[in-house]
Design a protein around this motif. Structure first.
Motif, PDB file in Angstrom:
ATOM      1  N   VAL A  38      36.141  10.151 -42.464  1.00 46.90           N
ATOM      2  CA  VAL A  38      36.065   9.743 -40.998  1.00 46.90           C
ATOM      3  C   VAL A  38      37.133   8.949 -40.534  1.00 46.90           C
ATOM      4  N   GLN A  39      37.992   9.230 -39.470  1.00 47.86           N
ATOM      5  CA  GLN A  39      39.136   8.352 -39.007  1.00 47.86           C
ATOM      6  C   GLN A  39      38.410   7.261 -38.287  1.00 47.86           C
ATOM      7  N   ILE A  40      38.738   6.014 -38.442  1.00 50.02           N
ATOM      8  CA  ILE A  40      38.352   4.861 -37.792  1.00 50.02           C
ATOM      9  C   ILE A  40      38.938   4.833 -36.382  1.00 50.02           C
ATOM     10  N   PRO A  41      37.978   4.685 -35.328  1.00 51.30           N
ATOM     11  CA  PRO A  41      38.632   5.082 -34.021  1.00 51.30           C
ATOM     12  C   PRO A  41      39.626   3.765 -33.681  1.00 51.30           C
ATOM     13  N   THR A  42      40.657   4.372 -32.709  1.00 51.79           N
ATOM     14  CA  THR A  42      41.816   3.244 -32.702  1.00 51.79           C
ATOM     15  C   THR A  42      41.128   2.123 -31.793  1.00 51.79           C
ATOM     16  N   GLU A  43      40.062   2.126 -31.061  1.00 55.51           N
ATOM     17  CA  GLU A  43      39.553   1.170 -30.331  1.00 55.51           C
ATOM     18  C   GLU A  43      38.104   0.854 -31.055  1.00 55.51           C
ATOM     19  N   VAL A  44      38.108  -0.404 -31.638  1.00 51.53           N
ATOM     20  CA  VAL A  44      36.927  -0.986 -32.289  1.00 51.53           C
ATOM     21  C   VAL A  44      36.569  -2.256 -31.604  1.00 51.53           C
ATOM     22  N   THR A  58      34.510   2.652 -30.508  1.00 55.40           N
ATOM     23  CA  THR A  58      34.255   3.109 -29.171  1.00 55.40           C
ATOM     24  C   THR A  58      34.682   4.414 -28.667  1.00 55.40           C
ATOM     25  N   GLY A  59      34.401   4.895 -27.614  1.00 53.11           N
ATOM     26  CA  GLY A  59      34.710   6.375 -27.126  1.00 53.11           C
ATOM     27  C   GLY A  59      33.437   7.263 -27.060  1.00 53.11           C
ATOM     28  N   ASP A  60      33.539   8.440 -27.276  1.00 52.21           N
ATOM     29  CA  ASP A  60      32.494   9.254 -27.097  1.00 52.21           C
ATOM     30  C   ASP A  60      31.315   9.385 -28.053  1.00 52.21           C
ATOM     31  N   ALA A  61      31.421   8.922 -29.222  1.00 52.32           N
ATOM     32  CA  ALA A  61      30.392   8.776 -30.160  1.00 52.32           C
ATOM     33  C   ALA A  61      30.211   7.433 -30.904  1.00 52.32           C
TER      34      ALA A  61
END
Length: 177
Positions: A2-8, A67-70
């Protein structure tokens, strides 16, 4: 992977995080010798642990949430009492656990950076970390944060039918760090 979201977002752990935090920890209980717990926990069993890490003070629980959609909990870092006797009150034991599909992507570094920033104004003199061996990624992480290896307990724990060593690391905190 899984990609780590850019926004954490790194924030204090909340009771509502207990299921996700328990899932992350139980992976290490079931699959690795990185923790010497041998029986997975239920979220209810982990609540006292979570509650022992308030939002302020020397004993912290910080979570990394994408953060983000899920949004989901990606990992966590803690500072906990080093030993229960009063004279150890200015020492903490630190640890970091990341979701297995996010390891090796800088999340542990992000969490430790936030944890040590949060502890900067606390009356903490030393941080200690016990690292089950072998674990080169954890050794590198602790080296990055200025920990020094102070010794190894040989074959101190038994899990999965074999004995494991634990290397101990120490970091000076406070004004002298």
């Amino acid at each position: 992977m899984v990609q780590i979201p850019t926004e954490v977002q790194v924030r204090p752990g909340l009771e509502g995080d207990v299921v996700a935090l328990t899932d992350i920890y139980n992976h290490y209980v079931r699959e690795t010798a990185l923790t010497f717990d041998t029986v997975p926990f239920t979220p209810e069993q982990r609540l006292p642990w979570l509650r022992s890490h308030p939002e302020d003070g020397p004993y912290r629980l910080l979570v990394a949430q994408g953060t983000g959609d899920a949004p989901r909990i990606l990992g966590y870092a803690t500072s906990s009492p080093f030993r229960p006797k009063p004279a150890y009150g200015t020492s903490v034991e630190v640890s970091v656990y990341c979701a297995p599909d996010t390891r090796g992507r800088g999340l542990g570094t992000l969490l430790y950076k936030a944890l040590f920033e949060a502890l900067a104004d606390e009356d903490i003199h030393r941080a200690y970390a016990g690292v089950a061996q072998p674990n080169e990624p954890s050794a590198r992480l602790h080296d990055t944060f200025g920990f020094r290896h102070i010794g190894t307990y040989s074959e101190v724990g038994r899990k999965f039918g074999r004995y494991w060593d634990v290397a101990w690391y120490e970091k000076k905190l406070g004004q002298e760090s």
